[in-house]
Write a protein that holds these residues in place. Structure first.
Motif, PDB file in Angstrom:
ATOM      1  N   ASP A  76       0.829  -1.202   0.000  1.00  0.00           N
ATOM      2  CA  ASP A  76       0.000   0.000   0.000  1.00  0.00           C
ATOM      3  C   ASP A  76       0.865   1.255   0.000  1.00  0.00           C
ATOM      4  OD1 ASP A  76      -2.657  -1.251   0.248  1.00  0.00           O
ATOM      5  OD2 ASP A  76      -1.887  -1.936   2.182  1.00  0.00           O
ATOM      6  N   VAL A  77       2.058   1.135   0.565  1.00  0.00           N
ATOM      7  CA  VAL A  77       2.974   2.261   0.667  1.00  0.00           C
ATOM      8  C   VAL A  77       4.402   1.720   0.701  1.00  0.00           C
ATOM      9  CG1 VAL A  77       2.826   2.339   3.186  1.00  0.00           C
ATOM     10  CG2 VAL A  77       3.483   4.409   1.945  1.00  0.00           C
ATOM     11  N   VAL A  78       5.336   2.511   0.185  1.00  0.00           N
ATOM     12  CA  VAL A  78       6.752   2.141   0.187  1.00  0.00           C
ATOM     13  C   VAL A  78       7.509   3.159   1.028  1.00  0.00           C
ATOM     14  CG1 VAL A  78       8.819   1.846  -1.232  1.00  0.00           C
ATOM     15  CG2 VAL A  78       6.594   1.076  -2.093  1.00  0.00           C
ATOM     16  N   ILE A  79       8.331   2.656   1.934  1.00  0.00           N
ATOM     17  CA  ILE A  79       9.260   3.506   2.672  1.00  0.00           C
ATOM     18  C   ILE A  79      10.650   3.189   2.156  1.00  0.00           C
ATOM     19  CG2 ILE A  79      10.291   4.020   4.913  1.00  0.00           C
ATOM     20  CD1 ILE A  79       7.634   3.339   6.219  1.00  0.00           C
ATOM     21  N   ALA A  80      11.345   4.210   1.664  1.00  0.00           N
ATOM     22  CA  ALA A  80      12.698   4.028   1.132  1.00  0.00           C
ATOM     23  C   ALA A  80      13.668   4.829   1.983  1.00  0.00           C
ATOM     24  CB  ALA A  80      12.764   4.475  -0.325  1.00  0.00           C
ATOM     25  N   LEU A  81      14.616   4.143   2.614  1.00  0.00           N
ATOM     26  CA  LEU A  81      15.581   4.795   3.488  1.00  0.00           C
ATOM     27  C   LEU A  81      16.928   4.940   2.798  1.00  0.00           C
ATOM     28  CD1 LEU A  81      16.147   4.584   7.168  1.00  0.00           C
ATOM     29  CD2 LEU A  81      18.075   3.892   5.756  1.00  0.00           C
ATOM     30  N   PHE A  82      17.412   6.176   2.760  1.00  0.00           N
ATOM     31  CA  PHE A  82      18.758   6.476   2.303  1.00  0.00           C
ATOM     32  C   PHE A  82      19.567   6.872   3.519  1.00  0.00           C
ATOM     33  CE2 PHE A  82      16.444   7.027  -1.589  1.00  0.00           C
ATOM     34  CZ  PHE A  82      17.325   6.679  -2.588  1.00  0.00           C
ATOM     35  N   GLY A  83      20.683   6.213   3.739  1.00  0.00           N
ATOM     36  CA  GLY A  83      21.537   6.543   4.866  1.00  0.00           C
ATOM     37  C   GLY A  83      22.830   7.180   4.409  1.00  0.00           C
ATOM     38  N   GLU A  84      23.629   7.587   5.372  1.00  0.00           N
ATOM     39  CA  GLU A  84      24.899   8.256   5.092  1.00  0.00           C
ATOM     40  C   GLU A  84      26.003   7.285   4.692  1.00  0.00           C
ATOM     41  OE1 GLU A  84      25.656  11.411   5.087  1.00  0.00           O
ATOM     42  OE2 GLU A  84      24.221  12.447   6.336  1.00  0.00           O
ATOM     43  N   LYS A  85      25.971   6.071   5.238  1.00  0.00           N
ATOM     44  CA  LYS A  85      27.148   5.214   5.224  1.00  0.00           C
ATOM     45  C   LYS A  85      27.339   4.388   3.948  1.00  0.00           C
ATOM     46  CE  LYS A  85      29.502   1.895   8.205  1.00  0.00           C
ATOM     47  NZ  LYS A  85      29.428   1.098   9.405  1.00  0.00           N
ATOM     48  N   TYR A  86      26.265   3.862   3.370  1.00  0.00           N
ATOM     49  CA  TYR A  86      26.410   2.896   2.283  1.00  0.00           C
ATOM     50  C   TYR A  86      25.941   3.471   0.959  1.00  0.00           C
ATOM     51  CZ  TYR A  86      26.863  -0.205   6.247  1.00  0.00           C
ATOM     52  OH  TYR A  86      27.271  -0.778   7.407  1.00  0.00           O
ATOM     53  N   ARG A  87      26.486   2.952  -0.119  1.00  0.00           N
ATOM     54  CA  ARG A  87      25.974   3.311  -1.440  1.00  0.00           C
ATOM     55  C   ARG A  87      24.545   2.798  -1.529  1.00  0.00           C
ATOM     56  NH1 ARG A  87      31.466   1.775  -4.308  1.00  0.00           N
ATOM     57  NH2 ARG A  87      32.474   3.778  -4.039  1.00  0.00           N
ATOM     58  N   GLN A  88      23.710   3.552  -2.195  1.00  0.00           N
ATOM     59  CA  GLN A  88      22.280   3.305  -2.113  1.00  0.00           C
ATOM     60  C   GLN A  88      21.655   2.907  -3.453  1.00  0.00           C
ATOM     61  OE1 GLN A  88      20.851   3.654   1.082  1.00  0.00           O
ATOM     62  NE2 GLN A  88      22.980   3.879   1.646  1.00  0.00           N
ATOM     63  N   TRP A  89      22.333   2.082  -4.218  1.00  0.00           N
ATOM     64  CA  TRP A  89      21.816   1.716  -5.543  1.00  0.00           C
ATOM     65  C   TRP A  89      20.459   1.033  -5.435  1.00  0.00           C
ATOM     66  CZ3 TRP A  89      24.966   4.671  -7.769  1.00  0.00           C
ATOM     67  CH2 TRP A  89      26.322   4.653  -7.525  1.00  0.00           C
ATOM     68  N   ASN A  90      20.326   0.066  -4.542  1.00  0.00           N
ATOM     69  CA  ASN A  90      19.059  -0.656  -4.427  1.00  0.00           C
ATOM     70  C   ASN A  90      17.940   0.253  -3.940  1.00  0.00           C
ATOM     71  OD1 ASN A  90      20.285  -2.971  -5.285  1.00  0.00           O
ATOM     72  ND2 ASN A  90      20.402  -3.921  -3.279  1.00  0.00           N
ATOM     73  N   THR A  91      18.243   1.148  -3.017  1.00  0.00           N
ATOM     74  CA  THR A  91      17.221   2.070  -2.532  1.00  0.00           C
ATOM     75  C   THR A  91      16.724   2.945  -3.672  1.00  0.00           C
ATOM     76  OG1 THR A  91      18.357   2.137  -0.397  1.00  0.00           O
ATOM     77  CG2 THR A  91      16.679   3.798  -0.784  1.00  0.00           C
ATOM     78  N   ALA A  92      17.624   3.478  -4.467  1.00  0.00           N
ATOM     79  CA  ALA A  92      17.229   4.332  -5.586  1.00  0.00           C
ATOM     80  C   ALA A  92      16.381   3.552  -6.582  1.00  0.00           C
ATOM     81  CB  ALA A  92      18.461   4.914  -6.261  1.00  0.00           C
ATOM     82  N   GLN A 129       3.233   3.828  -9.224  1.00  0.00           N
ATOM     83  CA  GLN A 129       2.298   4.774  -8.609  1.00  0.00           C
ATOM     84  C   GLN A 129       1.943   4.382  -7.178  1.00  0.00           C
ATOM     85  OE1 GLN A 129      -0.938   5.453 -11.361  1.00  0.00           O
ATOM     86  NE2 GLN A 129       0.425   6.377 -12.850  1.00  0.00           N
ATOM     87  N   LYS A 130       2.945   3.873  -6.469  1.00  0.00           N
ATOM     88  CA  LYS A 130       2.776   3.547  -5.054  1.00  0.00           C
ATOM     89  C   LYS A 130       3.131   4.780  -4.230  1.00  0.00           C
ATOM     90  CE  LYS A 130       1.747  -0.785  -5.539  1.00  0.00           C
ATOM     91  NZ  LYS A 130       0.492  -1.359  -5.061  1.00  0.00           N
ATOM     92  N   PRO A 131       2.365   5.082  -3.194  1.00  0.00           N
ATOM     93  CA  PRO A 131       2.764   6.178  -2.308  1.00  0.00           C
ATOM     94  C   PRO A 131       4.155   5.892  -1.746  1.00  0.00           C
ATOM     95  CG  PRO A 131       0.526   5.473  -1.827  1.00  0.00           C
ATOM     96  CD  PRO A 131       1.106   4.465  -2.782  1.00  0.00           C
ATOM     97  N   LEU A 132       5.004   6.918  -1.729  1.00  0.00           N
ATOM     98  CA  LEU A 132       6.393   6.764  -1.327  1.00  0.00           C
ATOM     99  C   LEU A 132       6.726   7.723  -0.192  1.00  0.00           C
ATOM    100  CD1 LEU A 132       9.313   5.687  -1.780  1.00  0.00           C
ATOM    101  CD2 LEU A 132       9.562   7.491  -3.514  1.00  0.00           C
ATOM    102  N   ILE A 133       7.255   7.161   0.885  1.00  0.00           N
ATOM    103  CA  ILE A 133       7.829   7.955   1.964  1.00  0.00           C
ATOM    104  C   ILE A 133       9.332   7.788   1.859  1.00  0.00           C
ATOM    105  CG2 ILE A 133       8.037   8.297   4.454  1.00  0.00           C
ATOM    106  CD1 ILE A 133       5.231   7.023   4.733  1.00  0.00           C
ATOM    107  N   LEU A 134      10.022   8.885   1.665  1.00  0.00           N
ATOM    108  CA  LEU A 134      11.464   8.875   1.515  1.00  0.00           C
ATOM    109  C   LEU A 134      12.101   9.334   2.826  1.00  0.00           C
ATOM    110  CD1 LEU A 134      13.734   8.560  -0.649  1.00  0.00           C
ATOM    111  CD2 LEU A 134      13.503  11.008  -1.029  1.00  0.00           C
ATOM    112  N   ILE A 135      12.977   8.498   3.367  1.00  0.00           N
ATOM    113  CA  ILE A 135      13.725   8.864   4.564  1.00  0.00           C
ATOM    114  C   ILE A 135      15.143   9.164   4.119  1.00  0.00           C
ATOM    115  CG2 ILE A 135      14.529   8.147   6.849  1.00  0.00           C
ATOM    116  CD1 ILE A 135      12.297   6.013   6.831  1.00  0.00           C
TER     117      ILE A 135
END
Length: 146
Positions: A79-95, A105-111
């Motif tokens: 129903d919703v996607v939360i995508a977390l980007f952190g400082e430490k690791y490369r974030q290819w999968n998150t992107a 067209q899924k609601p996205l919460i970006l952290i």
């Protein structure tokens, strides 16, 4: 009402466990799905299913096929996607997962921390909500469920 929440992002720390625990403590009706959190299993799954591969490139490709299947199925059910980007690791999968959520067209919460504002500015504009902590993302879902 229950919400299925796909937790995209780095698998190198325990942010998902913390988020699940906070949701449980708040009695929020959330079902969490996401990538395989057992890193060895994630890397080995292609060969477990398709058999021994001739080299590391093919091994990674086989694992990626299976992991992408998992991601696509659970993200489509989310129903919703939360995508977390952190400082430490490369974030290819998150992107990639965030882009997939947008395309589906899924609601996205970006952290993301404030320090990543500039490199994530275009992605941030496509998210429904941008926050800096998993707690803030959970607060938003609690509000949705009120």
């Amino acid at each position: 009402m229950e919400l299925v929440v796909y937790l995209a992002g780095q698998i190198h720390d325990d942010w998902r466990d913390k988020l699940r625990q906070m949701a449980k403590e708040r009695n929020l009706p959330l079902i969490f799905k996401g990538p395989q959190e057992d890193h060895d299993l994630s890397d080995d799954i292609g060969e477990r299913i398709k058999g021994k591969q001739p080299n590391a490139v093919y091994r990674d490709q086989a694992a990626s096929e299976v992991n992408n299947l998992r991601t696509r199925i659970w993200m489509q059910k989310a129903d919703v996607v939360i995508a977390l980007f952190g400082e430490k690791y490369r974030q290819w999968n998150t992107a990639m997962d965030a882009a997939m959520a947008i395309a589906a067209q899924k609601p996205l919460i970006l952290i993301r921390p404030e320090s990543l504002h500039h490199p994530l500015k275009e992605l941030s504009q496509r998210a429904q909500l941008v926050v800096e902590t998993p707690e803030q993302a959970l607060d938003a879902l609690a509000y949705v469920l009120e």
